[in-house]
Design a protein around this motif. Structure first.
Motif, PDB file in Angstrom:
ATOM      1  N   UNK A  19       0.827  -1.206   0.000  1.00 58.00           N
ATOM      2  CA  UNK A  19       0.000   0.000   0.000  1.00 58.00           C
ATOM      3  C   UNK A  19       0.859   1.253   0.000  1.00 58.00           C
ATOM      4  N   UNK A  20       1.967   1.211   0.717  1.00 58.20           N
ATOM      5  CA  UNK A  20       2.882   2.356   0.720  1.00 58.20           C
ATOM      6  C   UNK A  20       3.545   2.552  -0.635  1.00 58.20           C
ATOM      7  N   UNK A  21       3.664   1.459  -1.406  1.00 55.02           N
ATOM      8  CA  UNK A  21       4.370   1.514  -2.687  1.00 55.02           C
ATOM      9  C   UNK A  21       3.445   1.841  -3.848  1.00 55.02           C
ATOM     10  N   UNK A  22       2.187   2.153  -3.584  1.00 55.91           N
ATOM     11  CA  UNK A  22       1.277   2.482  -4.677  1.00 55.91           C
ATOM     12  C   UNK A  22       1.785   3.712  -5.420  1.00 55.91           C
ATOM     13  N   UNK A  23       1.739   3.639  -6.736  1.00 55.07           N
ATOM     14  CA  UNK A  23       2.183   4.753  -7.551  1.00 55.07           C
ATOM     15  C   UNK A  23       3.624   4.634  -8.003  1.00 55.07           C
ATOM     16  N   UNK A  24       4.383   3.692  -7.463  1.00 57.23           N
ATOM     17  CA  UNK A  24       5.747   3.480  -7.924  1.00 57.23           C
ATOM     18  C   UNK A  24       5.708   2.792  -9.281  1.00 57.23           C
ATOM     19  N   UNK A  25       6.768   2.956 -10.060  1.00 63.43           N
ATOM     20  CA  UNK A  25       6.817   2.469 -11.435  1.00 63.43           C
ATOM     21  C   UNK A  25       7.132   0.982 -11.476  1.00 63.43           C
ATOM     22  N   UNK A  26       6.409   0.249 -12.313  1.00 61.90           N
ATOM     23  CA  UNK A  26       6.729  -1.140 -12.605  1.00 61.90           C
ATOM     24  C   UNK A  26       6.618  -2.069 -11.416  1.00 61.90           C
ATOM     25  N   UNK A  27       7.608  -2.944 -11.301  1.00 59.26           N
ATOM     26  CA  UNK A  27       7.615  -3.982 -10.272  1.00 59.26           C
ATOM     27  C   UNK A  27       7.671  -3.400  -8.866  1.00 59.26           C
ATOM     28  N   UNK A  28       8.135  -2.183  -8.737  1.00 56.50           N
ATOM     29  CA  UNK A  28       8.294  -1.585  -7.404  1.00 56.50           C
ATOM     30  C   UNK A  28       6.959  -1.358  -6.718  1.00 56.50           C
ATOM     31  N   UNK A  29       5.870  -1.427  -7.480  1.00 54.18           N
ATOM     32  CA  UNK A  29       4.564  -1.276  -6.847  1.00 54.18           C
ATOM     33  C   UNK A  29       3.806  -2.596  -6.805  1.00 54.18           C
ATOM     34  N   UNK A  30       4.394  -3.668  -7.389  1.00 52.13           N
ATOM     35  CA  UNK A  30       3.653  -4.930  -7.485  1.00 52.13           C
ATOM     36  C   UNK A  30       4.299  -6.068  -6.700  1.00 52.13           C
ATOM     37  N   UNK A  31       5.596  -6.227  -6.801  1.00 52.87           N
ATOM     38  CA  UNK A  31       6.225  -7.357  -6.109  1.00 52.87           C
ATOM     39  C   UNK A  31       6.729  -6.895  -4.740  1.00 52.87           C
ATOM     40  N   UNK A  32       6.509  -7.722  -3.735  1.00 52.47           N
ATOM     41  CA  UNK A  32       6.829  -7.327  -2.362  1.00 52.47           C
ATOM     42  C   UNK A  32       8.309  -7.010  -2.199  1.00 52.47           C
ATOM     43  N   UNK A  33       9.158  -7.822  -2.774  1.00 44.90           N
ATOM     44  CA  UNK A  33      10.592  -7.633  -2.549  1.00 44.90           C
ATOM     45  C   UNK A  33      11.063  -6.285  -3.102  1.00 44.90           C
ATOM     46  N   UNK A  34      10.688  -5.977  -4.328  1.00 41.86           N
ATOM     47  CA  UNK A  34      11.079  -4.690  -4.922  1.00 41.86           C
ATOM     48  C   UNK A  34      10.407  -3.531  -4.205  1.00 41.86           C
ATOM     49  N   UNK A  35       9.135  -3.729  -3.872  1.00 41.68           N
ATOM     50  CA  UNK A  35       8.397  -2.662  -3.196  1.00 41.68           C
ATOM     51  C   UNK A  35       8.995  -2.370  -1.827  1.00 41.68           C
ATOM     52  N   UNK A  36       9.352  -3.428  -1.100  1.00 44.71           N
ATOM     53  CA  UNK A  36       9.909  -3.254   0.240  1.00 44.71           C
ATOM     54  C   UNK A  36      11.223  -2.481   0.175  1.00 44.71           C
ATOM     55  N   UNK A  37      12.068  -2.827  -0.784  1.00 47.94           N
ATOM     56  CA  UNK A  37      13.348  -2.130  -0.939  1.00 47.94           C
ATOM     57  C   UNK A  37      13.132  -0.653  -1.272  1.00 47.94           C
ATOM     58  N   UNK A  38      12.185  -0.397  -2.189  1.00 47.55           N
ATOM     59  CA  UNK A  38      11.937   0.985  -2.590  1.00 47.55           C
ATOM     60  C   UNK A  38      11.295   1.791  -1.465  1.00 47.55           C
ATOM     61  N   UNK A  39      10.406   1.183  -0.701  1.00 48.65           N
ATOM     62  CA  UNK A  39       9.763   1.887   0.411  1.00 48.65           C
ATOM     63  C   UNK A  39      10.807   2.248   1.461  1.00 48.65           C
ATOM     64  N   UNK A  40      11.727   1.330   1.751  1.00 52.50           N
ATOM     65  CA  UNK A  40      12.782   1.634   2.740  1.00 52.50           C
ATOM     66  C   UNK A  40      13.659   2.781   2.257  1.00 52.50           C
ATOM     67  N   UNK A  41      14.015   2.769   0.958  1.00 50.55           N
ATOM     68  CA  UNK A  41      14.816   3.866   0.424  1.00 50.55           C
ATOM     69  C   UNK A  41      14.037   5.179   0.480  1.00 50.55           C
ATOM     70  N   UNK A  42      12.749   5.112   0.136  1.00 50.37           N
ATOM     71  CA  UNK A  42      11.929   6.321   0.119  1.00 50.37           C
ATOM     72  C   UNK A  42      11.819   6.934   1.502  1.00 50.37           C
ATOM     73  N   UNK A  43      11.679   6.100   2.513  1.00 47.60           N
ATOM     74  CA  UNK A  43      11.606   6.609   3.884  1.00 47.60           C
ATOM     75  C   UNK A  43      12.930   7.263   4.292  1.00 47.60           C
ATOM     76  N   UNK A  44      14.032   6.662   3.847  1.00 50.79           N
ATOM     77  CA  UNK A  44      15.341   7.252   4.161  1.00 50.79           C
ATOM     78  C   UNK A  44      15.507   8.601   3.462  1.00 50.79           C
TER      79      UNK A  44
END
Length: 136
Positions: A19-44
């Motif tokens: 849910x936090x990764x909604x709106x990210x491009x491609x796999x970063x909004x669909x697959x948990x592993x990519x989304x989790x990595x991107x969400x952690x970077x985004x928070x940082x």
């Protein structure tokens, strides 16, 4: 020891990350592993940039004060030194707002700073780097 089954909490965690990764491009909004990595970077990035924003605003205020002071024939550093000598305690945010919204009031501050610099012992005669520009 009792057996721990993690399905409910694991699914809840993954759903929250996606849910936090909604709106990210491609796999970063669909697959948990990519989304989790991107969400952690985004928070940082968000944490870092909340602090960087304060420096950005200070930079903007200094530019506005400098522009306003130069319209009255004085550099930023001489203006700030003059205000300190005159005992005027206004922060850069207020000075920048005055420079933009009330040039007449800012001009009186420049005059005060100039007078304080003239009265200070061992002060140079005038700011010779920039000639005064007539006020409109």
């Amino acid at each position: 020891m009792a057996r721990v089954k993690r399905a409910v909490h694991g699914k809840k965690h993954r759903r929250a990350v996606l849910e936090r990764a909604q709106g990210y491009y491609g796999n970063k909004s669909r697959s948990f592993r990519s989304a989790n990595e991107q969400v952690m970077h985004s928070l940082a990035y968000a944490y870092r940039d909340r602090r960087a924003r304060k420096g950005d605003f200070r930079q903007l205020w200094i530019q506005r004060i400098n522009a306003g002071a130069r319209q009255h024939g004085m550099s930023y550093s001489r203006f700030v030194a003059g205000l300190k000598a005159a005992g005027v305690d206004l922060d850069r945010k207020i000075l920048a707002d005055l420079a933009v919204s009330d040039p007449a009031a800012f001009g009186t501050l420049v005059a005060q700073a100039s007078a304080a610099l003239q009265a200070a012992p061992g002060a140079p005669a005038a700011d010779s780097a920039t000639p005064p520009v007539p006020a409109e």
